[in-house]
Design an enzyme around this catalytic site. Structure first.
Site, PDB file in Angstrom:
ATOM      1  N   SER A 110      -1.208   0.535  -7.329  1.00  0.00           N
ATOM      2  CA  SER A 110      -0.727   0.744  -5.992  1.00  0.00           C
ATOM      3  C   SER A 110      -1.371   1.921  -5.315  1.00  0.00           C
ATOM      4  O   SER A 110      -1.585   2.134  -4.152  1.00  0.00           O
ATOM      5  CB  SER A 110       0.590   0.880  -5.743  1.00  0.00           C
ATOM      6  OG  SER A 110       1.448  -0.342  -6.037  1.00  0.00           O
ATOM      7  N   HIS A 161       1.624   6.586  -4.361  1.00  0.00           N
ATOM      8  CA  HIS A 161       1.490   6.141  -3.174  1.00  0.00           C
ATOM      9  C   HIS A 161       0.867   7.076  -2.117  1.00  0.00           C
ATOM     10  O   HIS A 161      -0.294   7.015  -1.521  1.00  0.00           O
ATOM     11  CB  HIS A 161       2.801   5.251  -2.695  1.00  0.00           C
ATOM     12  CG  HIS A 161       3.095   4.061  -3.446  1.00  0.00           C
ATOM     13  ND1 HIS A 161       3.988   3.036  -2.896  1.00  0.00           N
ATOM     14  CD2 HIS A 161       2.721   3.532  -4.731  1.00  0.00           C
ATOM     15  CE1 HIS A 161       4.027   1.999  -3.772  1.00  0.00           C
ATOM     16  NE2 HIS A 161       3.306   2.458  -4.726  1.00  0.00           N
TER      17      HIS A 161
END
Length: 224
Positions: A110, A161
């Site tokens: 991610s 992230h």
């Protein structure tokens, strides 16, 4: 590169579930464990980007890469695309090492995928002609929704992230801070991107609906 990375995701996932190595050796050796990194296992700053905690995690992250990666790879070339992907994943893992406790363990791509979003945002800010207005809106909406979900869902590596996004953005923005011109390959790709606007605007409602479903599924991948 997108096909190669996706294949690596699948192969590593299979190696973690097949009884080939004792005690889930691949997962334990390649996942991100801050304590082990501090003890010298520095490969864990890269390898967690290719590891996943389960089939759905691997599937949705790979799906997100397939959805957002090919256009950027075509725009930049395979070498530059791979650099952005790996740098963003590396930045996410380094930030995780710095801000999370030594006992923290993490896997997933991610952070690297958020890096692609970051690079897209740099393009939108510094070179708007490379993307159509429709694609710009899609990227901005998806980025905003993904960031919101990052803070709302449990068991998410928020640091990865955020710093993956920042890493990708910086790679895309630094040349403009230095007032450097785009290379010939990027200029050529900008012309190609502009030529695709007609295809985007002529999409049928059915195609738009299909892409909406695909995008929603991709967003779900960031929740893993």
């Amino acid at each position: 590169m997108v096909s190669l990375i996706t294949t690596i995701h699948l192969v590593l996932y299979l190696l973690t579930i097949l009884p080939i190595f004792p005690n889930n050796w691949f997962f334990e050796t390649l996942s991100g464990v801050n304590l082990y990194i501090m003890e010298g296992e520095v490969w864990r700053l890269i390898t967690p980007t290719f590891m996943h905690s389960g089939f759905s995690h691997m599937l949705f992250n790979s799906f997100s890469l397939i959805l957002f990666g090919p256009a950027l790879e075509r725009m930049l070339g395979s070498g530059r695309f791979l650099f952005i992907y790996l740098f963003s994943g590396f930045a996410a893992n380094v930030a995780t090492l710095i801000f999370e406790p030594l006992t923290y363990t993490h896997v997933g791509s991610s952070g690297a995928i958020f890096g692609l979003f970051g690079y897209y945002i740099a393009i939108i800010i510094f070179r708007k002609s490379m993307m159509s207005q429709q694609n710009t809106q899609i990227i901005l909406v998806l980025c905003a929704v993904s960031l919101i979900m990052t803070f709302l869902q449990p068991n998410i590596n928020v640091i990865a992230h955020l710093f993956g996004l920042l890493g990708g953005f910086l790679v895309g923005a630094i040349p403009y801070f230095n007032k450097k011109d785009l290379s010939d390959s990027i200029q050529t790709t900008a012309s190609w991107a502009s030529s695709q606007r007609r295809n985007v605007t002529l999409q049928s409602p059915v195609k738009v609906l299909i892409w909406a479903v695909i995008i929603i599924l991709a967003i779900l991948g960031f929740w893993k």
